[in-house]
Design a protein around this motif. Structure first.
Motif, PDB file in Angstrom:
ATOM      1  N   SER A  90       0.813  -1.218   0.000  1.00  0.00           N
ATOM      2  CA  SER A  90       0.000   0.000   0.000  1.00  0.00           C
ATOM      3  C   SER A  90       0.845   1.267   0.000  1.00  0.00           C
ATOM      4  O   SER A  90       0.351   2.341  -0.319  1.00  0.00           O
ATOM      5  CB  SER A  90      -0.943   0.007   1.204  1.00  0.00           C
ATOM      6  N   ILE A  91       2.113   1.180   0.348  1.00  0.00           N
ATOM      7  CA  ILE A  91       2.993   2.346   0.337  1.00  0.00           C
ATOM      8  C   ILE A  91       3.414   2.708  -1.089  1.00  0.00           C
ATOM      9  O   ILE A  91       3.707   3.865  -1.369  1.00  0.00           O
ATOM     10  CB  ILE A  91       4.230   2.079   1.223  1.00  0.00           C
ATOM     11  N   LEU A  92       3.403   1.770  -2.003  1.00  0.00           N
ATOM     12  CA  LEU A  92       3.894   2.016  -3.355  1.00  0.00           C
ATOM     13  C   LEU A  92       3.208   3.178  -4.070  1.00  0.00           C
ATOM     14  O   LEU A  92       3.899   4.039  -4.632  1.00  0.00           O
ATOM     15  CB  LEU A  92       3.810   0.735  -4.188  1.00  0.00           C
ATOM     16  N   PRO A  93       1.866   3.277  -4.109  1.00  0.00           N
ATOM     17  CA  PRO A  93       1.266   4.430  -4.798  1.00  0.00           C
ATOM     18  C   PRO A  93       1.661   5.760  -4.167  1.00  0.00           C
ATOM     19  O   PRO A  93       1.926   6.727  -4.876  1.00  0.00           O
ATOM     20  CB  PRO A  93      -0.244   4.191  -4.658  1.00  0.00           C
ATOM     21  N   LEU A  94       1.739   5.801  -2.862  1.00  0.00           N
ATOM     22  CA  LEU A  94       2.135   7.029  -2.178  1.00  0.00           C
ATOM     23  C   LEU A  94       3.578   7.393  -2.504  1.00  0.00           C
ATOM     24  O   LEU A  94       3.901   8.559  -2.745  1.00  0.00           O
ATOM     25  CB  LEU A  94       1.965   6.852  -0.675  1.00  0.00           C
ATOM     26  N   LEU A  95       4.444   6.428  -2.562  1.00  0.00           N
ATOM     27  CA  LEU A  95       5.840   6.660  -2.904  1.00  0.00           C
ATOM     28  C   LEU A  95       5.979   7.170  -4.339  1.00  0.00           C
ATOM     29  O   LEU A  95       6.757   8.087  -4.609  1.00  0.00           O
ATOM     30  CB  LEU A  95       6.642   5.377  -2.708  1.00  0.00           C
ATOM     31  N   LEU A  96       5.216   6.603  -5.253  1.00  0.00           N
ATOM     32  CA  LEU A  96       5.250   7.064  -6.647  1.00  0.00           C
ATOM     33  C   LEU A  96       4.759   8.500  -6.783  1.00  0.00           C
ATOM     34  O   LEU A  96       5.351   9.300  -7.508  1.00  0.00           O
ATOM     35  CB  LEU A  96       4.433   6.131  -7.534  1.00  0.00           C
ATOM     36  N   VAL A  97       3.677   8.848  -6.088  1.00  0.00           N
ATOM     37  CA  VAL A  97       3.173  10.225  -6.119  1.00  0.00           C
ATOM     38  C   VAL A  97       4.234  11.175  -5.580  1.00  0.00           C
ATOM     39  O   VAL A  97       4.495  12.235  -6.170  1.00  0.00           O
ATOM     40  CB  VAL A  97       1.861  10.342  -5.307  1.00  0.00           C
ATOM     41  N   PHE A  98       4.872  10.803  -4.493  1.00  0.00           N
ATOM     42  CA  PHE A  98       5.909  11.664  -3.924  1.00  0.00           C
ATOM     43  C   PHE A  98       7.088  11.821  -4.873  1.00  0.00           C
ATOM     44  O   PHE A  98       7.609  12.927  -5.059  1.00  0.00           O
ATOM     45  CB  PHE A  98       6.381  11.113  -2.583  1.00  0.00           C
ATOM     46  N   LEU A  99       7.535  10.734  -5.503  1.00  0.00           N
ATOM     47  CA  LEU A  99       8.678  10.822  -6.401  1.00  0.00           C
ATOM     48  C   LEU A  99       8.388  11.696  -7.617  1.00  0.00           C
ATOM     49  O   LEU A  99       9.241  12.470  -8.057  1.00  0.00           O
ATOM     50  CB  LEU A  99       9.114   9.424  -6.840  1.00  0.00           C
ATOM     51  N   PHE A 100       7.184  11.591  -8.173  1.00  0.00           N
ATOM     52  CA  PHE A 100       6.849  12.390  -9.346  1.00  0.00           C
ATOM     53  C   PHE A 100       6.611  13.858  -9.013  1.00  0.00           C
ATOM     54  O   PHE A 100       6.878  14.735  -9.823  1.00  0.00           O
ATOM     55  CB  PHE A 100       5.619  11.814 -10.061  1.00  0.00           C
ATOM     56  N   LEU A 101       6.107  14.147  -7.823  1.00  0.00           N
ATOM     57  CA  LEU A 101       5.778  15.521  -7.455  1.00  0.00           C
ATOM     58  C   LEU A 101       6.767  16.141  -6.471  1.00  0.00           C
ATOM     59  O   LEU A 101       6.499  17.210  -5.929  1.00  0.00           O
ATOM     60  CB  LEU A 101       4.365  15.573  -6.858  1.00  0.00           C
ATOM     61  N   GLN A 102       7.917  15.516  -6.265  1.00  0.00           N
ATOM     62  CA  GLN A 102       8.865  16.002  -5.276  1.00  0.00           C
ATOM     63  C   GLN A 102       9.364  17.409  -5.599  1.00  0.00           C
ATOM     64  O   GLN A 102       9.416  18.272  -4.727  1.00  0.00           O
ATOM     65  CB  GLN A 102      10.038  15.040  -5.186  1.00  0.00           C
ATOM     66  N   ARG A 103       9.690  17.689  -6.849  1.00  0.00           N
ATOM     67  CA  ARG A 103      10.198  19.006  -7.225  1.00  0.00           C
ATOM     68  C   ARG A 103       9.130  20.069  -7.003  1.00  0.00           C
ATOM     69  O   ARG A 103       9.383  21.128  -6.442  1.00  0.00           O
ATOM     70  CB  ARG A 103      10.634  18.991  -8.684  1.00  0.00           C
ATOM     71  N   ARG A 104       7.902  19.783  -7.431  1.00  0.00           N
ATOM     72  CA  ARG A 104       6.816  20.749  -7.246  1.00  0.00           C
ATOM     73  C   ARG A 104       6.465  20.914  -5.766  1.00  0.00           C
ATOM     74  O   ARG A 104       6.085  21.986  -5.338  1.00  0.00           O
ATOM     75  CB  ARG A 104       5.575  20.318  -8.017  1.00  0.00           C
ATOM     76  N   LEU A 105       6.591  19.853  -4.998  1.00  0.00           N
ATOM     77  CA  LEU A 105       6.320  19.929  -3.563  1.00  0.00           C
ATOM     78  C   LEU A 105       7.275  20.899  -2.885  1.00  0.00           C
ATOM     79  O   LEU A 105       6.866  21.786  -2.149  1.00  0.00           O
ATOM     80  CB  LEU A 105       6.429  18.539  -2.934  1.00  0.00           C
ATOM     81  N   VAL A 106       8.551  20.767  -3.163  1.00  0.00           N
ATOM     82  CA  VAL A 106       9.543  21.642  -2.553  1.00  0.00           C
ATOM     83  C   VAL A 106       9.360  23.076  -3.041  1.00  0.00           C
ATOM     84  O   VAL A 106       9.401  24.021  -2.248  1.00  0.00           O
ATOM     85  CB  VAL A 106      10.975  21.121  -2.853  1.00  0.00           C
ATOM     86  N   GLN A 107       9.130  23.275  -4.331  1.00  0.00           N
ATOM     87  CA  GLN A 107       8.932  24.626  -4.865  1.00  0.00           C
ATOM     88  C   GLN A 107       7.670  25.263  -4.304  1.00  0.00           C
ATOM     89  O   GLN A 107       7.653  26.453  -3.991  1.00  0.00           O
ATOM     90  CB  GLN A 107       8.858  24.594  -6.388  1.00  0.00           C
TER      91      GLN A 107
END
Length: 159
Positions: free
Chosen positions: A133-150
Motif C-alpha cells: 500500500s505504500i507504493l502508490p504514495l511513494l510514486l506520487v511523492f517521487l513524481f511531485l517532489q520538485r513541485r512539492l519543494v517549490q
C-alpha cells in the motif's frame, strides 16, 4: 487540532449529510484543513500585484484574473497541497473506524482488522499489505517532489 478532538463534530456533520459508510464521508472531510488554508493565504499574500494589475488592464475581471493568471502560476502550490493532503490522509486509523461500517472498503483499517482475530494476529500479512500500500504514495511523492519543494518554498517568499 488532533483528530480525536474533531472526531465527534465531524461524525455529527457527516452523519447529518448521510455520508456514513461512503467514500464521500472518508475523503471530503480530509480535504479541508487549517494548514492548507494557511498555505493558500501565505502564497496569495506574496503573489505579485503587477500580474493581477496586468490582467485587469488586459480586460479580465476578478474571476478571469484568478483563473487565467493566479491559478496557472500556483500549480506548484496546488501540487504541494495535493501531495501533503494525500500523504496525511493515507494512513488514518480513527476516522475510517468511525465512519466506515464495511471494513473491506477501508484501506489501512480494513487490512489491519481483516488480519486480526481474537486468537492470532497474522503479522506477515499485515506487513506485506502495508508494504504494497505504500507504493502508490511513494510514486506520487517521487513524481511531485520538485513541485512539492517549490510550492512550499514559494509560500514563504514575500515581494
Amino acid at each position: 487540532m488532533p483528530t480525536a478532538v474533531t472526531c465527534l463534530p465531524g461524525f455529527v456533520l457527516v452523519s447529518s449529510l448521510g455520508w456514513i459508510d461512503s467514500y464521500r464521508g472518508l475523503i471530503i472531510p480530509g480535504l479541508f484543513s487549517g494548514f492548507t488554508c494557511l498555505l493558500f493565504r501565505q502564497y496569495f499574500l506574496g503573489f505579485p500585484k503587477e500580474l493581477e494589475e496586468a490582467a485587469r488592464v488586459d480586460g479580465l475581471g476578478h474571476w478571469g484574473a484568478y483563473w487565467r493568471v493566479a491559478v496557472p502560476n500556483s500549480l506548484n502550490l496546488l501540487a504541494a497541497i495535493a501531495t501533503i493532503t494525500r500523504i496525511s490522509g493515507w494512513n488514518p486509523f480513527l476516522w475510517p473506524l468511525v465512519i466506515g461500517q464495511d471494513r473491506s472498503r477501508l484501506d489501512g483499517v480494513g487490512r489491519a482488522v481483516s488480519h486480526m482475530t481474537d486468537q492470532t494476529v497474522n503479522y506477515h500479512l499485515i506487513f506485506m499489505a502495508t508494504a504494497i500500500s505504500i507504493l502508490p504514495l511513494l510514486l506520487v511523492f517521487l513524481f511531485l517532489q520538485r513541485r512539492l519543494v517549490q510550492g512550499i518554498a514559494q509560500t514563504g517568499i514575500k515581494g
